[in-house]
Design an enzyme around this catalytic site. Structure first.
Site, short mmCIF file in Angstrom:
data_model
loop_
_atom_site.label_atom_id
_atom_site.label_comp_id
_atom_site.label_asym_id
_atom_site.label_seq_id
_atom_site.Cartn_x
_atom_site.Cartn_y
_atom_site.Cartn_z
N ARG A 197 66.12 47.30 48.85
CA ARG A 197 65.62 45.96 49.12
C ARG A 197 64.17 46.00 49.57
O ARG A 197 63.80 45.43 50.58
CB ARG A 197 66.48 45.34 50.21
CG ARG A 197 66.58 43.84 50.04
CD ARG A 197 67.63 43.23 50.92
NE ARG A 197 67.75 41.83 50.57
CZ ARG A 197 68.91 41.20 50.46
NH1 ARG A 197 70.04 41.80 50.68
NH2 ARG A 197 68.94 39.92 50.15
N CYS A 198 63.39 46.73 48.81
CA CYS A 198 62.03 46.95 49.26
C CYS A 198 61.17 47.21 48.05
O CYS A 198 61.52 47.95 47.16
CB CYS A 198 62.03 48.17 50.17
SG CYS A 198 60.54 49.11 50.21
N GLN A 228 69.49 48.08 36.90
CA GLN A 228 68.61 46.98 37.26
C GLN A 228 67.48 46.82 36.24
O GLN A 228 66.65 45.93 36.38
CB GLN A 228 68.01 47.22 38.66
CG GLN A 228 69.06 47.27 39.74
CD GLN A 228 68.50 47.61 41.12
OE1 GLN A 228 68.98 48.51 41.78
NE2 GLN A 228 67.48 46.88 41.56
#
Lengths: 200, 802
Positions: free
Chosen positions: B382-383, B235
């Protein structure tokens, strides 16, 4: 993953005969499905293997067995075993207290086993939920083999008193019968499932 | 401005606000994506990892002779082989070190012990089975509170005697850091003087994002050229290049990191993992490409988990429900190595957003980071850096306080909200919220679901002793903090957390744009083009968006923490504006007017007051390569590095209605209404998809996901047999809604959205489940809310007796 198992198996034969067999670690191992003693290091230390085949997974545990104590007065054997699967994905250790207790008649006795088992790695991750059931099956096979061995070594004992068929010879050193084991585990699981509902 | 918007041209532009179909989907739905495991290179070999079955053990001996004897096995590397290159340990993003391959000792189950390289994947796996490792098992500790007891097993023998960590003093052999924020004394006084206080312990269990694609890489070192190319599931490819450069002493100019299509990241693919390092090191030594791909179980049990926060919250309030202070104590389980991917200065990430959407005057937070014999990683899922934990804490605490006071759970929120006119709002923990409109959002949700009617139905249900189904209503009104972040506050390995965009407009008016971020399913190729379309007047359909190749894209910090739109999107907007302004100069030159006399109209420049005189961007692009005003460079290109002045603060109001069977613990989610405010909406359809995904992952965490450990440190959730991944069968129907409160400091007012639904929905499910039992005195139930655990609650209350 740690768990304890306590089991009592009735044995056809005198407690003397059973105790005599119990002190012979190599013979005891021979009764354990899938187990073999590969090396006798000294009187109280052995090396051995246990193979278990469960579906596609084939685990061969290699390990050390130590006779931590033999108490003739209580006819108790204390075994400590520790091993790892040869592929390095699982480890297991066991602390076993096995004793022979007198039965209802002089010609019968009871084998009482109490063991603490600790399992690590894949065997715990994948097999955790089956562990109790698998152990139960292994011990039952062991008891059958042990009883047959007692009867074999002490032919004088009226082993077939209760009209039992002679037990099959011990499955020395072979892998656990995968299909039979699997079937027994599934059957146990169902029994457990419905048993619980019935008693709730 | 006197010009009528031309709808036909506007439609053709497909700019901001257009529900444009995802450009990525045609290749994905045809199976034509190119993921790391699709990369095949000539002469490529495969690596497989030998892992520890024990959570804590000394390694007595590693015998690779049987593995090396297997035909097709090329090499087996252990820490010993990596030592000469100083690669047996590597630095982590959190300022700790992590063993690449175990250096005489393992500290978590499945820790990397040896790396087997073979001609193909099957031989590598067989070879790994043949590596014999002799272990001496040691006691393990998996509970972070027990890890801090004086005689707890030592997780990290390599840190013996080290009393200072990356974030200050260490006070125990398993202690990593203590991080405190807020005014401790003032908060203590507020508690002493409070009319009402509440306390609640809660565990946010260890979970894992479990992306569809596991982690992996293909490393290829060209011994002749000295170039290293790595295809990797990352990522943050540029950060990986910097890390690889630091570790390998190959200059960054000779390293090319490529993140191709990524099958979901959710924070799992931010870190640098031992498998990557082993593959790269092997390739450098062998001069052959080496591929390493994680199995599902390896992914679930070794790379970047999430949460594992053991929290205690306290609120002080007046009798009528006005909150005066918040105090939080956290024991944070970081596993065996502190490999959390937080910005360097923030060991608990953005946890200090835990005052939430409420005007709480005093607050104090203390977080203890702790080593345990569990796998490292953290801040995934997702945080944005521990926001999920923070929002969970405050939303649960508000409910607990409401129950204590006998107040309605929506009413207490309305009473404590930061009001619209208070923005920008300074929180007591040092953050400045950019904008918000919380009351409007909650009231809209309450009206949409007939909140009063639901509560009346619930009261009737509670009054009926024969009711088989209990009814729970969950409410959350969360504030997220995303878009990390301002370089004065946020860096990773000393690199500020800016992001970047470069746009080149070709002579035919089409364009290519490259960013420092990397899409993993977010749809960047679609949405970034929309920003450029609106800002530079180039139709989105002719804009090619490329990311993930460090050889072509400008340096950026990557995509995680919902930072792409707030940071990368801002860079894109500003870069497009640079294009537009250069185009204005060329247009002025072509039209022989002053640049100030031109007006930008969708895709062209028009002379003010003379609508017939205009130059389209297509015409200007052509001119940029043959006819520019004197003194102006040829070409039409721009680049922008954007260092955000602040974070952005998306928010939302969620409501969940569910029914629980008191005899079986079965839960049926009847309604889930999610209102999100992410500021300016770039593509409503993509937002909707992101919200559906986030809610579904929130549902997964709240209702079933967990990576439990037994006392020996065996991880018991490491397969999809145990680890809950919801399918369409279990997933509830989602109802979505929105308000728009733009960010005042973002060039286009956008705030980021992908994580909000995850962050906001999890406490909403807990709120609803607990609410079903609230009338019986239950204030909190720990996740996961699976049927068994809910049944246990029902059973404890005697509700399952007929």
């Amino acid at each position: 993953m740690k768990f304890s198992v306590e089991k009592t198996f009735p044995m056809p034969g005198s407690s003397e005969a059973a105790w005599a067999l119990l002190q012979n670690v190599e013979d005891v191992a021979g009764c354990m499905p899938g187990a073999t003693i590969t090396e006798r290091v000294d009187d109280s230390h052995y090396k051995g293997t246990v193979s278990v085949k469960l579906g596609p997974a084939s685990l061969v545990f290699k390990g050390d067995i130590e006779v931590a104590g033999i108490d003739a007065a209580t006819r108790t054997l204390h075994l400590v075993g520790k091993g790892a699967d040869a592929t390095g994905t699982s480890g297991a250790s066991m602390d076993l207290l096995a004793s022979v207790q007198s039965g209802d008649s002089p010609a019968s006795c009871q084998l009482v086993g109490k063991s603490d088992v600790s399992v690590s790695g894949k065997a715990a991750t994948f097999g955790g939920r089956m562990m109790g059931s698998v152990t139960e099956q292994i011990l039952q096979q062991f008891a059958r083999n042990f009883a047959a061995e007692v009867a074999r070594q002490a032919p004088a004992a009226p082993a077939q008193e209760a009209g039992e068929k002679p037990a099959p010879p011990p499955a020395k050193g072979r892998e656990l019968n995968a299909f039979a084991l699997f079937w027994a585990v599934v059957r146990d699981w169902f029994r457990h499932l419905f048993g619980r509902r019935g008693s709730a | 401005m006197g010009l009528e918007p031309n709808l036909e041209r506007l439609t053709q532009l497909e700019g901001i606000g257009c529900a444009r179909k995802r450009r990525e989907d045609p290749r994905f739905i045809q199976g034509r994506g190119t993921y790391v495991d699709d990369v095949k290179m000539p002469g490529m070999c495969f690596g497989a990892m030998v892992r520890s079955p024990y959570a804590s053990a000394r390694i007595r001996k590693i015998d690779a002779s049987r593995a090396l004897a297997l035909p097709g096995v090329i090499a087996v590397i252990t820490a010993e082989e990596l030592k000469p290159f100083k690669l047996h340990w590597m630095p982590t993003l959190a300022g700790d070190v992590q063993a690449v391959l175990a250096d005489g000792r393992v500290s978590f189950q499945n820790q990397e012990v040896a790396f087997v390289i073979a001609e193909n994947r099957y031989i590598a796996a067989d070879g790994a089975d043949l590596v014999e490792v002799e272990y001496e098992e040691l006691p393990a500790v998996v509970d972070p509170r027990k890890a801090l007891e004086p005689d707890a097993p030592v997780v990290r023998e390599d840190l013996a005697g080290k009393t200072d960590g990356a974030h200050g003093a260490r006070r125990h052999h398993n202690h990593i850091f203590t991080w405190e924020v807020g005014d401790k004394d003032k908060t203590a006084r507020a508690f002493e003087q409070a009319e009402v206080t509440v306390t609640q312990d809660m565990l946010y269990p260890r979970v894992h994002p479990c992306p569809l694609e596991t982690c992996g890489c293909v490393a290829s070192f060209d011994k002749v050229k000295g170039d290293l190319t790595v295809y990797i599931t990352s990522q943050a490819p540029h950060v990986v290049r910097t890390v690889v450069g630091l570790l390998s002493s190959v200059p960054e100019s000779k390293i090319r990191i490529i993140s191709p299509d990524i099958g979901g990241g959710f924070g799992n693919k931010v870190g640098v993992y031992p498998g990557y390092v082993c593959a790269i090191a092997s390739s450098i030594v062998l001069g052959r490409p080496v591929k390493w791909i994680e199995s599902r179980s390896e992914n679930l049990t070794t790379t970047a988990f999430a949460r594992d926060y053991w929290m205690t919250g306290e609120l002080a309030a007046t009798r009528d429900g006005v909150i005066k202070a918040l105090r939080v104590k956290v024991v944070a389980d970081h596993g065996a190595f502190d490999a959390c991917a937080d910005p360097s200065k923030w060991p608990a990430g953005m946890f200090h957003v835990c005052t939430g959407s409420y005007a709480i005057p005093n607050a104090f937070v203390s977080v203890d980071g702790v080593y345990t014999n569990k796998f490292p990683g953290g801040v995934a899922y997702r945080c944005s850096f521990r926001v999920t934990e923070a929002v969970y804490l405050i939303e649960r605490m508000i409910d607990v306080l409401a129950q204590k006071l006998g107040m309605d759970k929506a009413e207490i929120r309305l009473r404590n909200f930061i009001r619209k006119e208070q923005f920008p709002y300074q929180t007591p923990l040092g953050l400045e919220y950019d904008s918000g409109n919380y009351e409007t959002a909650l009231r809209k949700v309450m009206d949409a679901v007939d909140y009063a009617g639901l509560r009346a139905e619930q009261a009737a249900r509670r009054a009926d002793p024969g009711a088989e189904w209990l009814m729970g209503i969950g409410v959350t009104t969360f504030t997220e903090i995303v878009g990390a972040g301002p370089s004065k506050m946020c860096d990773i390995l000393g690199v500020g957390m800016f992001d970047s965009c470069e746009i080149r407009v070709h002579p035919d008016g089409s364009a290519i744009a490259r960013m420092g971020t990397i899409t993993q399913g977010q749809g960047h190729q679609t949405t970034y083009a929309q920003i450029i379309a609106s800002e530079a007047g180039i139709p989105a359909s002719v804009i090619q968006v490329e990311e993930g190749d460090t050889a072509t894209a400008p340096y950026g910090l990557g995509t995680y923490g919902s930072r792409s739109t707030p940071v990368g999107g801002a860079a894109t907007a500003r870069c497009a504006r640079k294009i537009r302004e250069k185009a204005r100069l060329i247009a002025a030159h072509l039209l022989e007017v002053s640049p100030d006399d031109l007006e930008f109209d969708l895709d062209r420049f028009v002379v003010k007051g003379a609508p017939g005189q205009a130059k389209t961007m297509k015409e200007i692009a052509w001119a940029a390569y043959n006819n520019v005003p004197s003194g102006l460079e040829m070409g039409l290109e721009a680049v922008d590095y954007y260092d955000p002045p602040n974070f952005t603060f998306p928010f939302g109001a969620y409501l969940c209605v569910l029914d629980i069977n008191r005899y079986t613990g079965e839960t049926k989610v009847r309604r889930f209404y999610a209102l999100d405010d992410c500021g300016t909406r770039i593509n409503p359809m993509i937002i909707e998809g992101q919200i559906h995904g986030g809610l579904t992952e929130g549902f997964a965490v709240a209702m079933g996901q967990q990576l439990p450990y037994d006392e020996q440190g065996n991880v018991l959730g490491g397969t999809l047999l145990d680890y809950f991944v919801p399918t369409a069968v279990e997933t509830p129907v989602w109802e979505t809604d929105y308000t728009v409160t733009p960010s005042p400091h973002h060039p286009i007012g956008a705030k980021g959205v992908a994580e909000s639904p995850h962050v906001g929905s999890i406490p909403c499910f807990s709120s609803a489940v607990t609410d079903a039992f609230a009338h019986l005195g239950v204030t909190h139930m720990d996740m996961p809310h699976n049927a068994y655990r809910i049944w246990r609650q029902s059973h404890a209350l005697g509700l399952d007796r007929r």
